[in-house]
Motif scaffolding. Structure first.
Motif, PDB file in Angstrom:
ATOM      1  N   ARG A 113       0.920  -1.168   0.132  1.00 38.99           N
ATOM      2  CA  ARG A 113      -0.154   0.034   0.161  1.00 38.99           C
ATOM      3  C   ARG A 113       0.908   1.324  -0.059  1.00 38.99           C
ATOM      4  O   ARG A 113       1.909   1.128   0.534  1.00 38.99           O
ATOM      5  N   PHE A 114       0.736   2.443  -0.888  1.00 36.47           N
ATOM      6  CA  PHE A 114       1.459   3.777  -0.402  1.00 36.47           C
ATOM      7  C   PHE A 114       0.388   4.863   0.254  1.00 36.47           C
ATOM      8  O   PHE A 114      -0.989   4.740  -0.512  1.00 36.47           O
ATOM      9  N   LYS A 189       6.366  15.626   1.424  1.00 41.93           N
ATOM     10  CA  LYS A 189       5.542  15.519   1.907  1.00 41.93           C
ATOM     11  C   LYS A 189       6.272  13.972   2.832  1.00 41.93           C
ATOM     12  O   LYS A 189       7.618  13.320   3.083  1.00 41.93           O
ATOM     13  N   ALA A 190       4.978  13.618   3.227  1.00 37.62           N
ATOM     14  CA  ALA A 190       5.107  12.267   4.349  1.00 37.62           C
ATOM     15  C   ALA A 190       4.492  11.281   3.741  1.00 37.62           C
ATOM     16  O   ALA A 190       3.298  10.846   2.891  1.00 37.62           O
ATOM     17  N   VAL A 191       5.895   9.871   3.479  1.00 41.17           N
ATOM     18  CA  VAL A 191       4.856   9.249   1.943  1.00 41.17           C
ATOM     19  C   VAL A 191       5.204   7.723   3.382  1.00 41.17           C
ATOM     20  O   VAL A 191       6.360   7.307   3.793  1.00 41.17           O
ATOM     21  N   ARG A 192       3.931   6.754   3.162  1.00 42.40           N
ATOM     22  CA  ARG A 192       4.492   5.668   4.268  1.00 42.40           C
ATOM     23  C   ARG A 192       3.797   4.343   2.766  1.00 42.40           C
ATOM     24  O   ARG A 192       3.811   4.404   2.000  1.00 42.40           O
ATOM     25  N   LEU A 193       4.626   3.374   3.134  1.00 48.16           N
ATOM     26  CA  LEU A 193       5.119   2.538   2.228  1.00 48.16           C
ATOM     27  C   LEU A 193       4.348   1.671   3.590  1.00 48.16           C
ATOM     28  O   LEU A 193       5.241   1.428   4.328  1.00 48.16           O
ATOM     29  N   MET A 212       8.754   7.791   5.176  1.00 48.84           N
ATOM     30  CA  MET A 212       9.895   8.730   4.634  1.00 48.84           C
ATOM     31  C   MET A 212       9.468  10.375   4.911  1.00 48.84           C
ATOM     32  O   MET A 212       8.049  10.517   4.652  1.00 48.84           O
ATOM     33  N   TRP A 213      10.044  11.370   5.274  1.00 47.89           N
ATOM     34  CA  TRP A 213       9.563  12.468   4.937  1.00 47.89           C
ATOM     35  C   TRP A 213      10.787  13.542   4.122  1.00 47.89           C
ATOM     36  O   TRP A 213      11.730  12.438   4.671  1.00 47.89           O
ATOM     37  N   GLY A 214      10.296  13.977   3.022  1.00 48.43           N
ATOM     38  CA  GLY A 214      11.200  14.413   1.981  1.00 48.43           C
ATOM     39  C   GLY A 214      10.722  15.023   0.623  1.00 48.43           C
ATOM     40  O   GLY A 214       9.509  15.372   0.483  1.00 48.43           O
ATOM     41  N   PHE A 248      12.758   9.416   8.498  1.00 46.60           N
ATOM     42  CA  PHE A 248      12.628   7.677   8.018  1.00 46.60           C
ATOM     43  C   PHE A 248      11.982   7.411   9.333  1.00 46.60           C
ATOM     44  O   PHE A 248      12.926   7.448  10.849  1.00 46.60           O
ATOM     45  N   ALA A 249      10.741   6.141   9.961  1.00 43.13           N
ATOM     46  CA  ALA A 249      11.035   5.520  11.042  1.00 43.13           C
ATOM     47  C   ALA A 249      10.746   3.993   9.374  1.00 43.13           C
ATOM     48  O   ALA A 249       9.540   3.863   9.081  1.00 43.13           O
TER      49      ALA A 249
END
Length: 259
Positions: A113-114, A189-193, A212-214, A248-249
């Motif tokens: 999921r994205f 943007k804050a991106v989550r995989l 991830m933030w970037g 990131f985390a």
């Protein structure tokens, strides 16, 4: 498989585990890996055994300096995991007997999921369906062996800078056009995989979440095509977010609470 993630991530990051992410007693465990950017992280090391029926060997002080997670949708394929490691020496040994292994739960690429959100606090809030075709995330932590003389082997390890590169192939739709707009404006943007799995116990699922933030450092509209579909190709790089105090985390939910 999900049960391998705590070990692989602990060789790269220093993490923490808590029982019962959602329902205590259901056999679910939450592992969190949030690298410190201001202090030593002190990842774990292991002794790795390998060999065959002729000879067995062990490599002590094994740590990971690069970690790669990748998934390609539509190929009936698993998520792939790769760790580049170093160790101290190779020593003949005997295999450790009576080891217990978990029943593996496969990580299926099609279930990836994205998510994309405007703030670190809101990460994982907005699922972008019908968008992600392919992804890979490469983490670097700067871990390296140290040699100080008076020894044939490494005498310790050091830590360097954290970094990552995330690559994506997106369906060429309106969401992909929005990502191109964010690239042009250099909007953070804050991106989550989320690599999503089956249920554990009551209400909790196996998962690997990569936050991830970037910014998107490059986006190519119609950079690829497949079966006549136009696809966007994108690269995401991390920035230090002053609000979230993070780049990131990672978080792993599975039914294993030990390495």
């Amino acid at each position: 498989y999900f049960q391998a993630l705590p070990l692989l991530c602990s060789l790269f990051f220093k993490g923490a585990v808590t029982a019962g992410e959602v329902t205590v007693g259901q056999g679910d465990y939450l592992w969190t890996f949030t690298p410190s950017l201001t202090a030593a992280n002190s990842p774990d090391s292991i002794t790795l055994e390998l060999g065959d029926d002729v000879e067995q060997y062990e490599i002590e002080y094994v740590m990971a300096k690069r970690l790669l997670v990748a998934a390609q949708m539509g190929q009936d394929a698993p998520v792939t995991l790769e760790a580049e490691c170093f160790g101290k020496q190779v020593t003949p040994t005997d295999f450790t007997g009576s080891l217990s292994l978990p029943a593996p739960t496969a990580m299926i690429a099609n279930q990836t999921r994205f998510y994309m959100d405007a703030t670190w606090a809101g990460k994982g809030g907005t699922l972008k369906s019908g968008l992600l075709r392919e992804t890979s995330v490469e983490f670097l932590n700067g871990l390296h062996p140290k040699f100080h003389g008076n020894s044939k082997m490494m005498t310790g390890h050091g830590e360097g800078l954290f970094d990552l590169r995330a690559n994506f192939v997106f369906e060429g739709n309106s969401d992909a056009d929005g990502i191109y707009d964010a690239f042009q404006a250099q909007t953070e943007k804050a991106v989550r995989l989320e690599f999503y799995g089956p249920q554990i116990g009551t209400g909790t699922t196996h998962s690997l979440k990569v936050d991830m933030w970037g910014i998107f450092s490059n986006v190519e509209p119609m950079g690829q095509d497949k079966d006549g579909d136009n696809l966007h190709v994108a690269e995401f790089v991390p920035y230090y977010g002053t609000t979230g105090a993070a780049m990131f985390a990672l978080a792993v939910t599975t039914n294993s609470n030990s390495l």
